[in-house]
Design a protein around this motif. Sequence first.
Motif, PDB file in Angstrom:
ATOM      1  N   ILE A  45     145.294  12.712  84.674  1.00 40.68           N
ATOM      2  CA  ILE A  45     146.110  12.392  85.952  1.00 40.68           C
ATOM      3  C   ILE A  45     145.164  11.142  86.599  1.00 40.68           C
ATOM      4  CG2 ILE A  45     146.442  12.945  88.387  1.00 40.68           C
ATOM      5  CD1 ILE A  45     147.380  15.658  86.998  1.00 40.68           C
ATOM      6  N   LEU A  46     143.886  11.446  86.736  1.00 42.48           N
ATOM      7  CA  LEU A  46     143.112  10.277  87.273  1.00 42.48           C
ATOM      8  C   LEU A  46     142.929   8.831  86.343  1.00 42.48           C
ATOM      9  CD1 LEU A  46     140.016  12.441  87.927  1.00 42.48           C
ATOM     10  CD2 LEU A  46     141.351  11.444  89.686  1.00 42.48           C
ATOM     11  N   TYR A  47     143.027   8.870  85.089  1.00 44.94           N
ATOM     12  CA  TYR A  47     143.412   7.880  84.136  1.00 44.94           C
ATOM     13  C   TYR A  47     144.543   7.094  84.673  1.00 44.94           C
ATOM     14  CZ  TYR A  47     143.789   5.020  80.218  1.00 44.94           C
ATOM     15  OH  TYR A  47     143.868   3.934  79.251  1.00 44.94           O
ATOM     16  N   THR A  48     145.692   8.019  84.782  1.00 43.29           N
ATOM     17  CA  THR A  48     147.155   7.166  84.711  1.00 43.29           C
ATOM     18  C   THR A  48     146.881   6.719  86.161  1.00 43.29           C
ATOM     19  OG1 THR A  48     147.814   9.293  85.494  1.00 43.29           O
ATOM     20  CG2 THR A  48     148.159   8.554  83.121  1.00 43.29           C
ATOM     21  N   HIS A  49     146.020   7.175  87.239  1.00 44.36           N
ATOM     22  CA  HIS A  49     146.035   6.547  88.480  1.00 44.36           C
ATOM     23  C   HIS A  49     145.037   5.338  88.790  1.00 44.36           C
ATOM     24  CE1 HIS A  49     148.923   9.892  89.019  1.00 44.36           C
ATOM     25  NE2 HIS A  49     149.197   9.150  90.381  1.00 44.36           N
ATOM     26  N   SER A  54     136.246   8.473  87.708  1.00 46.09           N
ATOM     27  CA  SER A  54     136.367   9.972  88.018  1.00 46.09           C
ATOM     28  C   SER A  54     136.940  10.480  86.665  1.00 46.09           C
ATOM     29  CB  SER A  54     137.368  10.136  89.317  1.00 46.09           C
ATOM     30  OG  SER A  54     136.706   9.233  90.421  1.00 46.09           O
ATOM     31  N   SER A  55     137.830   9.770  86.016  1.00 43.25           N
ATOM     32  CA  SER A  55     138.217  10.417  84.705  1.00 43.25           C
ATOM     33  C   SER A  55     137.194  10.636  83.781  1.00 43.25           C
ATOM     34  CB  SER A  55     139.370   9.270  84.000  1.00 43.25           C
ATOM     35  OG  SER A  55     139.652   9.862  82.908  1.00 43.25           O
ATOM     36  N   VAL A  56     136.236   9.448  83.675  1.00 46.78           N
ATOM     37  CA  VAL A  56     134.993   9.661  82.857  1.00 46.78           C
ATOM     38  C   VAL A  56     134.229  10.914  83.044  1.00 46.78           C
ATOM     39  CG1 VAL A  56     133.039   8.385  82.049  1.00 46.78           C
ATOM     40  CG2 VAL A  56     134.868   7.143  82.049  1.00 46.78           C
ATOM     41  N   PHE A  57     133.913  11.034  84.459  1.00 46.92           N
ATOM     42  CA  PHE A  57     133.070  12.168  84.633  1.00 46.92           C
ATOM     43  C   PHE A  57     133.805  13.398  84.169  1.00 46.92           C
ATOM     44  CE2 PHE A  57     132.022  15.804  87.685  1.00 46.92           C
ATOM     45  CZ  PHE A  57     130.595  15.562  87.535  1.00 46.92           C
ATOM     46  N   LEU A  58     135.096  13.639  84.144  1.00 46.57           N
ATOM     47  CA  LEU A  58     135.881  14.961  83.751  1.00 46.57           C
ATOM     48  C   LEU A  58     135.754  14.909  82.251  1.00 46.57           C
ATOM     49  CD1 LEU A  58     138.623  15.588  86.516  1.00 46.57           C
ATOM     50  CD2 LEU A  58     136.286  16.582  86.182  1.00 46.57           C
ATOM     51  N   SER A  59     135.868  13.966  81.785  1.00 42.36           N
ATOM     52  CA  SER A  59     136.080  13.989  80.391  1.00 42.36           C
ATOM     53  C   SER A  59     134.826  14.046  79.802  1.00 42.36           C
ATOM     54  CB  SER A  59     136.567  12.245  79.752  1.00 42.36           C
ATOM     55  OG  SER A  59     137.640  11.956  80.023  1.00 42.36           O
ATOM     56  N   ILE A  60     133.413  13.726  80.414  1.00 41.06           N
ATOM     57  CA  ILE A  60     132.326  14.026  79.841  1.00 41.06           C
ATOM     58  C   ILE A  60     131.827  15.585  79.942  1.00 41.06           C
ATOM     59  CG2 ILE A  60     129.753  13.693  79.877  1.00 41.06           C
ATOM     60  CD1 ILE A  60     130.430  10.848  80.675  1.00 41.06           C
ATOM     61  N   ALA A  61     132.507  16.202  81.164  1.00 42.41           N
ATOM     62  CA  ALA A  61     132.524  17.621  81.432  1.00 42.41           C
ATOM     63  C   ALA A  61     133.213  18.274  80.422  1.00 42.41           C
ATOM     64  CB  ALA A  61     132.815  17.792  83.125  1.00 42.41           C
TER      65      ALA A  61
END
Length: 196
Positions: A45-49, A54-61
């Motif tokens: 969702i972050l990536y599409t927006h 923030s998307s990277v932070f979650l992807s690493i998580a």
Amino acid sequence: MIDENKSIKEVEKLLMGESNFHIETTTQFDKGINHIFQLISDSYILYTHNAYPSSVFLSIAIIEEVAKLHMGIFTKLSNEHKKKDKLRDHKTKEVIGVNYTVSMSERIKTVMDADDLEEIYKMAYSGELKNLREKSIYCEYKDKELVIPSEVIDKKFSRNILLFAIESFDDNLVGYTNHSINVSKKTDVIFKNVAG
């Protein structure tokens, strides 16, 4: 260069010790699968927006949580709180989460250049991925300038690390339970959408 033994060595070290994290039941495992799916959905969702940092932070998580859940099946549970628990160390989890078999996936090789794939491994091995995790959410002061996450992380890297995180989930966790297989059908759709 992608090292086929790097993550195996980390797994061996981890399994020689004890951890405060352990998975005992299918119910616990499936609960962890749901948690990782939520992280994947949120990162997407972050990536599409266009919220790439923030998307990277979650992807690493996601990569870290994949390793943690996977290793939690095999860890020896500590009877006391461990300060140096390997499953609490970001770099250890990242090295395990980027295991060599992820790079063997035809799907990931089709959507990512070999150099970009190698870059993720290099960053995990060196600790740069752990550092990028922090740079993706915190601003810093460098050379008398304020540096914000959007100046450090671009769309391409955000795309690649999200695709890699989904592939790590698929490679490491899918197949242990029927629930993981059902969830992977949803993550396959996200993968396809991000890959374009």
